[in-house]
Structure formats: C-alpha cells, structure tokens
Design an enzyme around this catalytic site. Structure first.
Site, PDB file in Angstrom:
ATOM      1  N   GLY A 384     -19.203  58.757  19.283  1.00  0.00           N
ATOM      2  CA  GLY A 384     -17.767  58.799  19.093  1.00  0.00           C
ATOM      3  C   GLY A 384     -17.212  57.558  18.420  1.00  0.00           C
ATOM      4  N   GLY A 386     -18.987  55.677  16.161  1.00  0.00           N
ATOM      5  CA  GLY A 386     -19.539  55.469  14.831  1.00  0.00           C
ATOM      6  C   GLY A 386     -21.014  55.811  14.781  1.00  0.00           C
ATOM      7  CG  ASP A 462     -21.275  55.221  26.977  1.00  0.00           C
ATOM      8  OD1 ASP A 462     -21.257  56.359  27.479  1.00  0.00           O
ATOM      9  OD2 ASP A 462     -21.227  55.010  25.755  1.00  0.00           O
TER      10      ASP A 462
END
Length: 565
Positions: A384, A386, A462
C-alpha cells in the site's frame, strides 16, 4: 563457461564477474553444458543441444588425462604418465581474458610465438572481445602496450627498470607482492605472485580501456581528449574539432532523437567506440548502445526536447552538452535550488537530531542506475505504501529499494520513523538499512530481536508474509518498519492515537492501510499496542504456513483455519 572468485574481499565491483571465460566469443545456446575429456585427452565443452566447442585438441594417441581447478584459479589439463609423473597438456593461464591473476603472464613466447595478453569485455554484461588489448610490444622492446582496436596505441608501460615498468607505480603494491620480468631467448614476459590471498589480487582491463588493480597498485586511464597521463599515447587522442569546442557528452533524458543511424553488429563496436565515432562526426549530437547487452552503436543527428519523455524510463542517451556558462548557471539557478533542498532536508529530517550518522544518503540518479530505472523486471513486490525493487549499487552490493508511491498514506512522519528505527537495530534476522533518498519529492529506502534482544524494544505492528524477505541462504529478514513503535527497555505497552494494520472480523473484512488479517482485534478496538500485537501477527503467519492458505481468502466455513481437528 567461466571461473569465478569466491573471496568476499575481492575487488567489490567485479567480485561477481568471471575472472576467466573459456568461450567468450562462442556462447553456449543453453545452460545445460558440461566439460568432457575423451580417451585422447581432447578437452571440450558440450552443450545440452549437442554443440561441441573444443578447448584443446591433441594428437590421436590414448592418454590418461584429468582436469583440475587449482586454488589460484588456473584450470589445468594434465596427463598422467606410466611412471607416475604428470605433464601439463593445456592450462587456462595461457589464455587470459580480461583479468591477470597471480601466476599468469603478459608478453610473448619467442619460440612458439604464443602471446599472453588481456582483452577487455565488449561491455560489463558481454564477455566477448572488446576494443582494448594489453599485450607485449610486437617490436620486441619488452614494454607492455594497451592497443585500441588492435592497432591504435593507447598506453605504453615504458621499459622495465628498478623493479617496475617506468610508467607505473607497481613497487608501491607492498611487501606481499613479488614482481617478475623475464627476458631471455625463450620469452619476454611480466608476472606477479602474492604471499597471501586474504585480499584476492587481480589486474583487470575494463571495457573503456582502464587498467586497474585491486590490491595490486596500478590504475591507468587515458582520456580520448586529454591524454596527459604517464605513458598515454598522442595517437589515441581525438582531434580538436572546432564543432566540439567547449562541449562534452553527458547522459540526458527527455529528448526525442532523430536521424538515427545504427551500425551493423559485425563492427563489434562498444559504447566507448561509439563515443569516439560520434565525437569525430560534427553532425552527430547524441549516441547510445544498440543491443540489450549495452554494446553496439547508434548515433543521432538531432534532438528535440519533449517534457513527456523526461521521466528517466528510457534507456541511456549520451548527448552533446556545452561547457560554456555552466559555472554561472550553477550559481544563479542550481545553487538556490540546492540550498532550498538542504533547508527542506534539515527541516523535515534532522530537526529532532535523531538521525544516525551512519545513515547514507543516495542521489536519485544513483538509485535509478541501481534499479535500471525502476525496471519492472527488477520489481520484487508492491504494498500500500509503494513498490520494492531489486538493485545493485556501483560497488556491487545487492540491495532492495523501497520506493514510496506519490499516493502513499505513509508521509514524512512514517518515513522518518522507519529510517530512524532500522538504522539503530542490528540483528541477523532484520534487514539492514544502507541509506535513503529524498530527492525529487521521492522517499526511498535502500534495505539490504525485536522485543527482547535489541537495545530498544520494538513493536513492528505490520508483521506479515510480504514483509519477511529471504536471503540467498533462505535466512528470514524482517523488513518495512514504517509503522513500528519504539519502547524503552522497561516499557511493555502503550496507547496509540493512530491504529494501523488490518483487522479481520468473523463477519466483515476491514482493511486499514496495507495489511490483511494480521492485526489483533483488541488493538483495533482499544488502540493498545504491546508485544502481544506482534505475537498475534506471528501466529496468523504460522497458520498460513502450516495450512498453505492465505488468511483473507474465502474458504469452506465448515473447516476454518483454527479448526483443532
């Protein structure tokens, strides 16, 4: 077929290139090839398609022959005699390519006429014969010459005196090197040996004619325009043409080139040859290579600026540029822009003085070169924020380059967070941050023990499959710290005002920023972040591995991923 050096201390920009190539002008049509020795000692390369390339063809007499690759890089074909002794039938050291290794010779065998010489590659990607040759003087003076296209003298070593050639500084190589010059009725040759191989020495002739040693002290480069170096030959220097006064060639983008002329590949031109051809022709305003291997030659007679083309996506063009007024233009135009960029840099990056001074800052041009202008062939993946590209720096270092998209939700805050965080962490299972680039409104990371074993406790926030990379030895490397949170060593949890990641509810798929299904429900509801946040994500990752299923796809509801059966 080539021989490669595996020493990690070898010259950085050529450590991954062959130091010797058997069939440089006769490439094998496939990768399924092997070396064969017949009963007579005939030594050949056999391709998968049945093509045979002979390296050595003896008389038809049965021999007991074998081939050995020695530690010094010499590939030797030997014959075993009945009395147990051995004799050399053929060796790679008698046929150097572009690299002189310890024990190889440069010169001529006066009895057989065989020459030991180096010939440059046609380009950095193509090992076929290039335009430059380092060889002994054909007139027998004992000097070494660099010849351009077989006849034009580029450089001469001067006579051997006081333990080195006159136009070199070989004696400064140090006590680990022994230099030898042989001159007798059998041969005239130069060679060298080293007492240690800790830093593997080599002398290489590059495609542009540069002769450079790694640990051996020699660096020769003769310019076509200003040949003022020791031993550089006047005949190699290009003429002083009126149409070329105050001009030089430079890489340019954003132009449409017309009046194209493509030289036939039979000329075997290199990019360096193309430079000289264009310079001597006053109607030529630009040039480039004509093959995918960066060899060959194309010239152009006119160029028209086209802003739509100024995106650095085309291949390189080398256009004629004026020197005149360049310094004044730099002062009036470029310097204010540079100062503005520096102010912006310090305001947005160094304001809080948290950036580690080990961080390296890359130019946008160097990133373009490393990734082949962000070629789709080099693209490793996309999220999301890049895309990530595989790249190679000028020193040969392979890197992963993360380029944030212009529409990315990750702004300056997240970018600063990621750069400041990764550079502080050191662990075998974390990607190492080499540096970043903030030119041209770009935010680019060059990337090459979280909760307990770091000096600072880190919550990644993440952790997912696409953020775990594997190196050449399949060792996992955790990447993408744009959403990570830093803790003191005694802190265990904190509230965050911004929830990032992804929650998967049993009824509804809710996407936040970039992740899918790795964010724990309590983090989404309450905003409390702790080490348990990453533990949940790691558990989801394990379920994906053991089930071979993605966690956000639709599956049979009667057999959920967490079914204990």
């Amino acid at each position: 077929m080539g021989i490669y050096n595996q020493d990690l201390n070898y010259e950085p920009n050529i450590h991954d290139e062959a130091v010797w190539v058997a069939n440089r002008n006769n490439p094998i049509p496939d990768i399924y090839s092997k070396l064969i020795i017949d009963e007579n000692g005939k030594f050949s390369i056999l391709s998968g398609a049945g093509t045979v390339l002979d390296l050595f063809t003896p008389t038809s007499v049965p021999r007991n022959a074998s081939v050995t690759l020695l530690n010094n890089g010499n590939l030797v074909l030997q014959e075993l005699y009945p009395n147990g002794s051995k004799g050399v039938l053929w060796q790679s050291f008698d046929y150097p390519t572009d690299t002189l290794l310890p024990g190889m010779k440069l010169g001529v065998n006066l009895k057989t006429g065989h020459r030991w010489s180096l010939t440059s590659w046609r380009s950095e990607q193509l090992p076929a014969d290039g335009s430059f040759t380092l060889t002994g003087d054909p007139n027998g003076t004992g000097q070494l010459f660099i010849l351009w296209r077989g006849s034009i003298n580029n450089w001469m070593s001067g006579p051997w005196q006081n333990g080195q050639f006159e136009n070199t500084n070989l004696q400064s190589s140090g006590p680990d090197f022994n230099l030898y010059y042989t001159s007798n009725e059998s041969e005239k040759s130069f060679s060298y040996l080293t007492k240690t191989y800790h830093s593997f020495p080599a002398l290489r002739l590059y495609p542009d004619g540069q002769l450079k040693g790694s640990t051996l002290k020699l660096d020769i480069r003769c310019s076509s325009i200003n040949s003022h170096g020791h031993g550089c030959a006047a005949e190699y220097k290009l003429p002083n043409l009126k149409c070329r006064k105050d001009h030089y060639f430079a890489r340019r983008y954003g132009y449409i080139y017309t009046y194209e002329y493509v030289y036939d590949e039979s000329y075997n031109f290199t990019l360096h040859d193309c430079n000289r051809l264009c310079w001597r022709n006053c109607s030529c305003t630009a040039y480039t290579y004509s093959t995918k291997n960066r060899a060959g030659c194309k010239t152009y007679g006119h160029m028209i600026y086209n802003p739509k083309k100024a995106n650095h996506t085309d291949k390189e063009f080398f256009a004629l540029v004026k020197y005149e007024g360049k310094a004044k233009k730099f002062q009036k135009v470029l310097l204010p822009k540079l100062l503005h960029k520096l102010r912006h840099f310090y305001n947005n990056i160094r304001r809080d003085k948290k950036m580690n001074n080990e961080l390296r800052y890359f130019t946008f041009q160097s990133i373009l070169s490393a990734t082949n202008k962000f070629s789709s062939m080099n693209k490793l993946g996309e999220g999301g924020f890049g895309a990530v590209y595989k790249g190679r720096l000028v020193d040969g270092q392979e890197v992963a380059v993360k380029r944030l998209s212009s529409s990315s939700a990750q702004g300056v805050k997240e970018f600063k967070n990621e750069t400041e965080l990764i550079v502080k962490l050191q662990h075998t299972n974390l990607v190492r941050l080499l540096g970043c680039c903030i030119e041209k409104q770009e935010k680019i990371l060059g990337l090459l023990y979280l909760h307990k074993f770091s000096r600072r406790k880190v919550i990644h926030r993440d952790l997912k499959a696409s953020n775990i990379l594997l190196d050449d030895y399949l060792r996992p490397k955790i990447s993408d710290f744009g959403m990570a949170k830093l803790f003191g060593i005694n802190e265990s949890e904190a509230n965050t005002s911004r929830v990032v990641g992804t929650l998967i509810d049993s009824q509804t798929l809710i996407l936040y920023l970039i992740s899918s299904g790795y964010m724990p429900p309590e983090y989404m509801r309450e905003g409390v972040v702790s080490t348990k946040t990453d533990v949940f994500s790691f558990g989801v990752l394990l379920l994906e591995i053991v089930s071979s299923k993605k966690n956000y796809k639709s599956y049979d509801v009667d057999h959920p991923l967490n079914d204990e059966s």
